[in-house]
Design a protein around this motif. Structure first.
Motif, PDB file in Angstrom:
ATOM      1  N   LEU A  72     -38.685   9.747   6.909  1.00 11.91           N
ATOM      2  CA  LEU A  72     -39.056  10.072   8.284  1.00 11.91           C
ATOM      3  C   LEU A  72     -38.177   9.333   9.285  1.00 11.91           C
ATOM      4  CD1 LEU A  72     -42.952  10.033   7.917  1.00 11.91           C
ATOM      5  CD2 LEU A  72     -41.530  12.040   8.356  1.00 11.91           C
ATOM      6  N   GLN A  73     -37.839   8.072   8.994  1.00 12.39           N
ATOM      7  CA  GLN A  73     -36.953   7.316   9.859  1.00 12.39           C
ATOM      8  C   GLN A  73     -35.563   7.958   9.899  1.00 12.39           C
ATOM      9  OE1 GLN A  73     -37.599   4.943  11.870  1.00 12.39           O
ATOM     10  NE2 GLN A  73     -39.283   3.683  11.148  1.00 12.39           N
ATOM     11  N   PHE A  74     -35.109   8.438   8.743  1.00 11.74           N
ATOM     12  CA  PHE A  74     -33.816   9.122   8.691  1.00 11.74           C
ATOM     13  C   PHE A  74     -33.837  10.385   9.553  1.00 11.74           C
ATOM     14  CE2 PHE A  74     -31.555  12.743   6.793  1.00 11.74           C
ATOM     15  CZ  PHE A  74     -30.243  12.321   6.952  1.00 11.74           C
ATOM     16  N   LEU A  75     -34.896  11.179   9.429  1.00  6.41           N
ATOM     17  CA  LEU A  75     -35.000  12.409  10.218  1.00  6.41           C
ATOM     18  C   LEU A  75     -35.086  12.099  11.709  1.00  6.41           C
ATOM     19  CD1 LEU A  75     -37.454  14.472   7.971  1.00  6.41           C
ATOM     20  CD2 LEU A  75     -34.982  14.810   8.268  1.00  6.41           C
ATOM     21  N   HIS A  76     -35.782  11.004  12.041  1.00  2.37           N
ATOM     22  CA  HIS A  76     -35.845  10.588  13.442  1.00  2.37           C
ATOM     23  C   HIS A  76     -34.441  10.285  13.971  1.00  2.37           C
ATOM     24  CE1 HIS A  76     -36.380   8.089  16.976  1.00  2.37           C
ATOM     25  NE2 HIS A  76     -35.909   7.042  16.326  1.00  2.37           N
ATOM     26  N   GLY A  77     -33.671   9.522  13.198  1.00  8.21           N
ATOM     27  CA  GLY A  77     -32.309   9.211  13.610  1.00  8.21           C
ATOM     28  C   GLY A  77     -31.419  10.437  13.659  1.00  8.21           C
ATOM     29  N   PHE A  78     -31.617  11.357  12.700  1.00  4.92           N
ATOM     30  CA  PHE A  78     -30.799  12.573  12.649  1.00  4.92           C
ATOM     31  C   PHE A  78     -31.029  13.447  13.884  1.00  4.92           C
ATOM     32  CE2 PHE A  78     -30.507  17.090  11.527  1.00  4.92           C
ATOM     33  CZ  PHE A  78     -29.178  17.173  11.147  1.00  4.92           C
ATOM     34  N   PHE A  79     -32.300  13.749  14.154  1.00  5.98           N
ATOM     35  CA  PHE A  79     -32.605  14.616  15.289  1.00  5.98           C
ATOM     36  C   PHE A  79     -32.301  13.926  16.627  1.00  5.98           C
ATOM     37  CE2 PHE A  79     -35.599  16.566  12.126  1.00  5.98           C
ATOM     38  CZ  PHE A  79     -34.948  17.788  12.050  1.00  5.98           C
ATOM     39  N   GLY A  80     -32.592  12.618  16.695  1.00  9.65           N
ATOM     40  CA  GLY A  80     -32.283  11.882  17.916  1.00  9.65           C
ATOM     41  C   GLY A  80     -30.796  11.822  18.189  1.00  9.65           C
ATOM     42  N   GLY A  81     -30.009  11.597  17.124  1.00  4.56           N
ATOM     43  CA  GLY A  81     -28.558  11.560  17.278  1.00  4.56           C
ATOM     44  C   GLY A  81     -27.996  12.893  17.718  1.00  4.56           C
ATOM     45  N   ARG A  82     -28.516  13.991  17.122  1.00  2.00           N
ATOM     46  CA  ARG A  82     -28.057  15.327  17.521  1.00  2.00           C
ATOM     47  C   ARG A  82     -28.371  15.596  18.984  1.00  2.00           C
ATOM     48  NH1 ARG A  82     -27.244  19.057  13.301  1.00  2.00           N
ATOM     49  NH2 ARG A  82     -26.727  20.529  14.983  1.00  2.00           N
ATOM     50  N   LEU A  83     -29.571  15.213  19.404  1.00  2.00           N
ATOM     51  CA  LEU A  83     -29.967  15.437  20.797  1.00  2.00           C
ATOM     52  C   LEU A  83     -29.078  14.630  21.751  1.00  2.00           C
ATOM     53  CD1 LEU A  83     -31.937  16.492  22.978  1.00  2.00           C
ATOM     54  CD2 LEU A  83     -33.320  14.438  22.553  1.00  2.00           C
ATOM     55  N   GLY A  84     -28.883  13.338  21.442  1.00  2.00           N
ATOM     56  CA  GLY A  84     -28.074  12.497  22.312  1.00  2.00           C
ATOM     57  C   GLY A  84     -26.636  12.978  22.418  1.00  2.00           C
ATOM     58  N   ASN A  85     -26.052  13.376  21.290  1.00  2.00           N
ATOM     59  CA  ASN A  85     -24.675  13.857  21.303  1.00  2.00           C
ATOM     60  C   ASN A  85     -24.553  15.182  22.048  1.00  2.00           C
ATOM     61  OD1 ASN A  85     -23.541  11.704  19.857  1.00  2.00           O
ATOM     62  ND2 ASN A  85     -24.136  12.582  17.913  1.00  2.00           N
ATOM     63  N   PHE A  86     -25.548  16.049  21.886  1.00  2.00           N
ATOM     64  CA  PHE A  86     -25.532  17.327  22.607  1.00  2.00           C
ATOM     65  C   PHE A  86     -25.598  17.093  24.109  1.00  2.00           C
ATOM     66  CE2 PHE A  86     -27.897  20.829  24.605  1.00  2.00           C
ATOM     67  CZ  PHE A  86     -27.075  21.904  24.287  1.00  2.00           C
ATOM     68  N   LEU A  87     -26.489  16.180  24.525  1.00  2.00           N
ATOM     69  CA  LEU A  87     -26.621  15.866  25.943  1.00  2.00           C
ATOM     70  C   LEU A  87     -25.320  15.281  26.486  1.00  2.00           C
ATOM     71  CD1 LEU A  87     -28.197  15.336  28.592  1.00  2.00           C
ATOM     72  CD2 LEU A  87     -28.925  13.167  27.594  1.00  2.00           C
ATOM     73  N   ALA A  88     -24.740  14.314  25.764  1.00  2.00           N
ATOM     74  CA  ALA A  88     -23.499  13.680  26.226  1.00  2.00           C
ATOM     75  C   ALA A  88     -22.375  14.708  26.331  1.00  2.00           C
ATOM     76  CB  ALA A  88     -23.102  12.553  25.275  1.00  2.00           C
ATOM     77  N   TYR A  89     -22.311  15.620  25.356  1.00  2.00           N
ATOM     78  CA  TYR A  89     -21.290  16.671  25.376  1.00  2.00           C
ATOM     79  C   TYR A  89     -21.436  17.565  26.599  1.00  2.00           C
ATOM     80  CZ  TYR A  89     -19.000  21.054  24.035  1.00  2.00           C
ATOM     81  OH  TYR A  89     -18.228  22.189  24.028  1.00  2.00           O
ATOM     82  N   ARG A  90     -22.672  18.004  26.870  1.00  2.00           N
ATOM     83  CA  ARG A  90     -22.913  18.877  28.017  1.00  2.00           C
ATOM     84  C   ARG A  90     -22.651  18.141  29.335  1.00  2.00           C
ATOM     85  NH1 ARG A  90     -26.709  22.982  27.476  1.00  2.00           N
ATOM     86  NH2 ARG A  90     -26.292  23.327  29.697  1.00  2.00           N
ATOM     87  N   LEU A  91     -23.118  16.902  29.416  1.00  2.00           N
ATOM     88  CA  LEU A  91     -22.934  16.120  30.637  1.00  2.00           C
ATOM     89  C   LEU A  91     -21.459  15.836  30.905  1.00  2.00           C
ATOM     90  CD1 LEU A  91     -25.664  13.331  30.970  1.00  2.00           C
ATOM     91  CD2 LEU A  91     -25.067  15.092  32.623  1.00  2.00           C
ATOM     92  N   ARG A  92     -20.743  15.495  29.839  1.00  2.00           N
ATOM     93  CA  ARG A  92     -19.325  15.179  30.007  1.00  2.00           C
ATOM     94  C   ARG A  92     -18.556  16.394  30.509  1.00  2.00           C
ATOM     95  NH1 ARG A  92     -18.707  13.391  25.271  1.00  2.00           N
ATOM     96  NH2 ARG A  92     -19.366  11.248  25.713  1.00  2.00           N
ATOM     97  N   ASN A  93     -18.861  17.553  29.924  1.00  2.00           N
ATOM     98  CA  ASN A  93     -18.209  18.785  30.369  1.00  2.00           C
ATOM     99  C   ASN A  93     -18.579  19.114  31.810  1.00  2.00           C
ATOM    100  OD1 ASN A  93     -16.701  19.401  28.123  1.00  2.00           O
ATOM    101  ND2 ASN A  93     -18.196  20.763  27.224  1.00  2.00           N
TER     102      ASN A  93
END
Length: 590
Positions: A72-93
């Motif tokens: 569960l901790q792994f899945l938390h990190g996986f989904f959280g990381g995907r969300l953060g990277n997606f946000l940073a990508y959209r914001l940067r663009n």
């Protein structure tokens, strides 16, 4: 959380990642409550009565909980990381796109280092908080809720006694947040100032060294570095005051638990296993309170960073297309430019140009002459719609340029600026910048017209030679000739030469001018120059002083009339005039 709400549009599409991340973390937190129950079971039902047969299944249960919790901790990190990277990508663009369309007025005061800091460090702080920090704060609430609920099921009396310091813990944390947020805002600004100093020094290193100003630059950097250090120390002092108070309050809770809990066990009001379980559960509450400062730290940093990023995203675009802006047909553009009593001022300053009125027929050449700050470049920038005029209007082929799409207008204009900018790329890419479907023959033809072909071919890789940042490795004249070639390759209807030959010698200027005669045919050309030689063939010359047209006419007309133009002509051609006078005198005496 107002900043997060304003940024919601950038992560709404991946909101399911946030939900899954929170659910996984909540489930892992809930599983953690199994450990105190296993401890209670081990003490009260196994060790105390001597029923050691249950040790195996307790051990298996503990291992199973560990495995599932880790997953569960792994899945938390996986989904959280995907969300953060997606946000940073959209914001940067989004930020980069906004910077492309922001008007010249914004860049008049913007600092490169500050913008770089916002697009790197600030975006990283937002990514970390949205990806992980937000879920961690919600998990903190869940830990307190789960822990206190289970404690109440064991002993409501002991729960109330041990939680007496919790409101004070929360109060200290909130007070800490109110003080640390301004500190982090100031820290981000200090870091931006520090970054700007480094960027300016690197870009201007030749100027610094030529003036032997290294000690001054070191002192300037030291002052900004000291400001950043002072902000770091101030934040560290806040932390040093916060943690001892938190630890004191937490220690009081533990002391009350041991004293009161031990008394309850002696009196038989609760078992030893329940006391051990209770001791484990109290950290489900104290732990989050201790970590509250860390989460507040992340939140305040992301909040300060979010505000700085939103400053870019919410920045007003002064020059924008109207809803039904006209898109010019390149084949129909003639290049008839009219300035109709145009007045413009930068911000609240005095007008940079006042009541500018002239017409440039298709294929004509208009020259501008004047001292620094006379308004020459401002007129050109207004034609490009770098700024909107305050009064009057500018028309292209009879249509107000404010009704024409900015991209469409600028695609018909090619400019050679006084300050040449080249990208860190090959010479070929610099000349063909922004042009599609151009052949090598087209590039070479433009370079030959700009008198750049010969020195390019002498370089190791010819047109594939990579120039350094901002054209490092090339002389001023070479950079300027490449910029001229770039402008000519665009094949525009309107050609602007902003002191385009200022960095070349007189002989090269004459060669380039002869090349211009060919490319100017059929194009409306505006020439800003300090040299009379660049303007003498213009159809009309406007002499400016403090934003006003003080003289106008052809070269032959203006040199006959006393005024600024004649004075400049006499200064620049003093030697020539002196030689002519001596020749006439010698002829008369003979």
């Amino acid at each position: 959380m107002d900043v997060l709400r304003q940024l919601r549009g950038f992560y709404r599409e991946r909101l399911n990642y946030l939900i899954l991340s929170i659910l996984c973390l909540a489930a892992a937190t809930a599983l953690g409550l199994v450990y105190p129950q296993l401890l209670r079971k081990l003490i009260d039902d196994v060790i105390k009565p001597g029923n050691y047969g249950d040790v195996l299944w307790i051990a298996i249960t503990a291992v199973s909980v560990v495995v599932v919790k880790a997953l569960l901790q792994f899945l938390h990190g996986f989904f959280g990381g995907r969300l953060g990277n997606f946000l940073a990508y959209r914001l940067r663009n989004a930020c980069y796109e906004k910077l492309q369309f922001l008007s010249f007025r914004y860049y008049d005061t913007a600092k490169t280092g500050d913008l770089m800091s916002r697009l790197t460090g600030d975006l990283e702080a937002i990514r970390n908080f949205v990806g992980f920090g937000f879920a961690q704060i919600l998990n903190l609430v869940l830990m307190v809720a789960f822990g206190s609920t289970m404690m109440m099921t064991i002993s409501w009396k002991l729960t109330l006694l041990t939680m007496i310091t919790i409101p004070f813990l929360a109060g200290v944390a909130l007070k800490f947040e109110s003080k640390i947020h301004p500190a982090f805002q100031e820290m981000r600004q200090a870091l931006s100032s520090l970054t700007s100093a480094v960027q300016e020094n690197v870009m201007g290193v030749r100027t610094v060294k030529s003036f032997a100003r290294e000690p001054y630059e070191m002192e300037k950097f030291s002052h900004r570095n000291e400001r950043y250090k002072d902000n770091q120390i101030f934040a560290a002092i806040l932390w040093s005051k916060f943690f001892p108070v938190m630890e004191l309050l937490a220690s009081i809770s533990v002391a009350v638990l041991l004293l009161a809990g031990g008394t309850f066990v002696i009196k038989g009001e609760m078992t030893l296993g329940e006391l051990v379980a209770f001791f484990s559960l109290i950290w489900y509450i104290i732990g989050p309170m201790w970590g509250l400062g860390f989460h507040i730290n992340n939140y305040t940093q992301s909040k300060a960073s979010g505000e700085r990023v939103l400053e870019i995203l919410n920045q007003q675009i002064d020059v924008r297309d109207k809803p039904n802006a006209t898109v010019l047909d390149p084949l129909k553009v003639k290049g008839f430019v009219e300035f109709d009593h145009v007045t413009f001022a930068y911000g609240n300053k005095m007008p940079a140009v006042t009541d500018i009125d002239f017409k440039a027929a298709p294929g004509s050449v208009i020259g501008f002459l004047g001292g620094t700050g006379s308004g020459k470049s401002t007129i050109i920038q207004l034609l490009m719609r770098a700024y909107n005029v305050n009064e009057g209007s500018i028309r292209l082929d009879g249509q107000n340029i404010s009704d024409i799409s900015v991209h469409s207008l600028r695609s018909q204009i090619s400019t050679v600026f006084q300050e040449t900018f080249l990208f860190s790329s090959s010479i070929l890419n610099n000349i063909s910048y922004g042009m599609n479907n151009v052949t090598m023959d087209d590039v070479e033809r433009a370079a030959k017209l700009a008198k750049a072909h010969e020195f390019i071919m002498e370089m190791p890789d010819g047109y594939d030679t990579v120039v350094g940042e901002r054209g490092m490795g090339l002389s001023g004249g070479q950079k300027q000739r490449i910029a001229i070639a770039r402008a000519l390759l665009k094949n525009p209807k309107i050609l602007i030469l902003d002191d385009a030959t200022s960095a070349v010698d007189m002989e090269t200027e004459q060669e380039i001018q002869s090349g211009f005669q060919e490319v100017m045919r059929g194009r409306t050309t505006f020439i800003i120059a300090h040299r009379i030689s660049s303007l003498r063939h213009a159809d009309e010359i406007l002499v400016l002083d403090e934003g006003n047209v003080v003289q106008r006419g052809t070269h032959k007309e203006l040199i006959q009339v006393p005024g600024p133009y004649q004075e400049v002509y006499r200064i620049q051609y003093a030697d020539h005039l002196a030689r002519a006078t001596r020749t006439e005198g010698e002829a008369e005496s003979s």
